[in-house]
Design a protein around this motif. Structure first.
Motif, short mmCIF file in Angstrom:
data_model
loop_
_atom_site.label_atom_id
_atom_site.label_comp_id
_atom_site.label_asym_id
_atom_site.label_seq_id
_atom_site.Cartn_x
_atom_site.Cartn_y
_atom_site.Cartn_z
N ASN A 92 52.11 26.12 44.92
CA ASN A 92 51.01 26.45 44.02
C ASN A 92 50.19 27.59 44.64
O ASN A 92 50.04 27.67 45.86
CB ASN A 92 50.14 25.21 43.78
N ASN A 93 49.69 28.46 43.79
CA ASN A 93 48.90 29.62 44.21
C ASN A 93 49.69 30.55 45.12
O ASN A 93 49.17 31.08 46.11
CB ASN A 93 47.56 29.20 44.83
N ILE B 127 59.11 42.45 38.37
CA ILE B 127 58.88 41.21 37.62
C ILE B 127 58.29 40.23 38.63
O ILE B 127 58.91 39.95 39.65
CB ILE B 127 60.18 40.64 37.02
N VAL B 128 57.09 39.75 38.34
CA VAL B 128 56.38 38.87 39.27
C VAL B 128 56.26 37.49 38.63
O VAL B 128 55.79 37.36 37.49
CB VAL B 128 54.99 39.42 39.62
N PHE B 129 56.68 36.48 39.37
CA PHE B 129 56.59 35.08 38.96
C PHE B 129 55.44 34.46 39.75
O PHE B 129 55.49 34.42 40.98
CB PHE B 129 57.89 34.34 39.29
N MET B 130 54.40 34.00 39.06
CA MET B 130 53.22 33.46 39.74
C MET B 130 52.99 32.01 39.35
O MET B 130 53.15 31.65 38.18
CB MET B 130 51.99 34.29 39.37
N ILE B 131 52.62 31.21 40.35
CA ILE B 131 52.21 29.83 40.12
C ILE B 131 50.73 29.77 40.50
O ILE B 131 50.39 29.90 41.68
CB ILE B 131 53.01 28.83 40.99
N GLN B 132 49.87 29.65 39.50
CA GLN B 132 48.43 29.57 39.74
C GLN B 132 47.88 28.31 39.10
O GLN B 132 48.07 28.11 37.88
CB GLN B 132 47.70 30.76 39.13
N GLY C 156 42.60 34.55 42.65
CA GLY C 156 43.24 35.19 41.51
C GLY C 156 43.96 36.49 41.81
O GLY C 156 44.54 37.10 40.91
N GLN C 157 43.96 36.93 43.06
CA GLN C 157 44.58 38.20 43.43
C GLN C 157 45.83 37.95 44.28
O GLN C 157 45.85 37.07 45.13
CB GLN C 157 43.60 39.06 44.25
N MET C 158 46.84 38.78 44.04
CA MET C 158 48.07 38.70 44.83
C MET C 158 47.81 39.15 46.26
O MET C 158 47.27 40.23 46.47
CB MET C 158 49.15 39.60 44.23
N GLY C 159 48.21 38.32 47.21
CA GLY C 159 48.15 38.70 48.60
C GLY C 159 49.47 39.33 49.03
O GLY C 159 50.44 39.36 48.28
#
Length: 164
Positions: free
Chosen positions: A51-52, A69-74, A143-146
């Motif tokens: 998560n996150n 293509i970015v896959f995000m789990i937030q 909320g920001q990509m690291g």
């Protein structure tokens, strides 16, 4: 003598076809792709995504101008976004995408997704062979990509049109 030459030719041909890989597997990521109904379909799995965190596929040889293509789990929710990199740092996301999400699930640490994009996706022409980059994972903070936690795995000379 003649039959052994034919056998060598057949084996060489099989080797060429087999070398047209339509699969990538390393560490947590397993991806397969094929041309389906005139579009590129990608089946993507990451079995160590928390998560996150985020994981991604980048198309192009370097970070300065890569389609992604970015896959995000937030907060337990999956989002899949497209964009372009302009250098080292998070991508600039598209306002609207020509990406079709056919399926996406996240359970425990396993993300499974099936996406489809046009063969001419964000200026990236999949009718030509490309370099693909697979990012295992990176954090999402506030909320920001690291920054990704390991060097992306580069897969050179991916010829998607050979995957039908």
């Amino acid at each position: 003598m003649f039959s052994s030459q034919i056998l060598i030719l057949v084996l060489a041909t099989i080797g060429v076809v087999a070398s047209q890989a339509c699969i990538f597997q390393k560490s947590a990521v397993l991806a397969t792709w094929r041309i389906e109904n005139g579009a590129l379909q990608i089946i993507y799995q990451n079995n160590r995504i928390k998560n996150n965190h985020w994981t991604a596929i980048g198309f192009g040889p370097g970070m300065s101008n890569m389609t992604v293509i970015v896959f995000m789990i937030q907060n337990g929710e999956i989002s899949i976004r497209t964009g372009r990199t302009t250098g080292y740092g998070p991508p600039v996301f598209d306002n609207q995408s020509d990406l079709n999400v056919l399926a996406a699930t996240h359970s425990g640490s396993i993300l499974n997704a099936i996406v489809s994009v046009s063969l001419n996706f964000n200026g990236m022409n999949f009718q030509n062979c490309q370099t693909w980059n697979f990012v295992q994972s990176g954090p999402i903070k506030k909320g920001q990509m690291g920054v990704h936690t390991s060097r992306p795995d580069q897969f050179n000379n991916v010829c998607a049109l050979n995957c039908r």
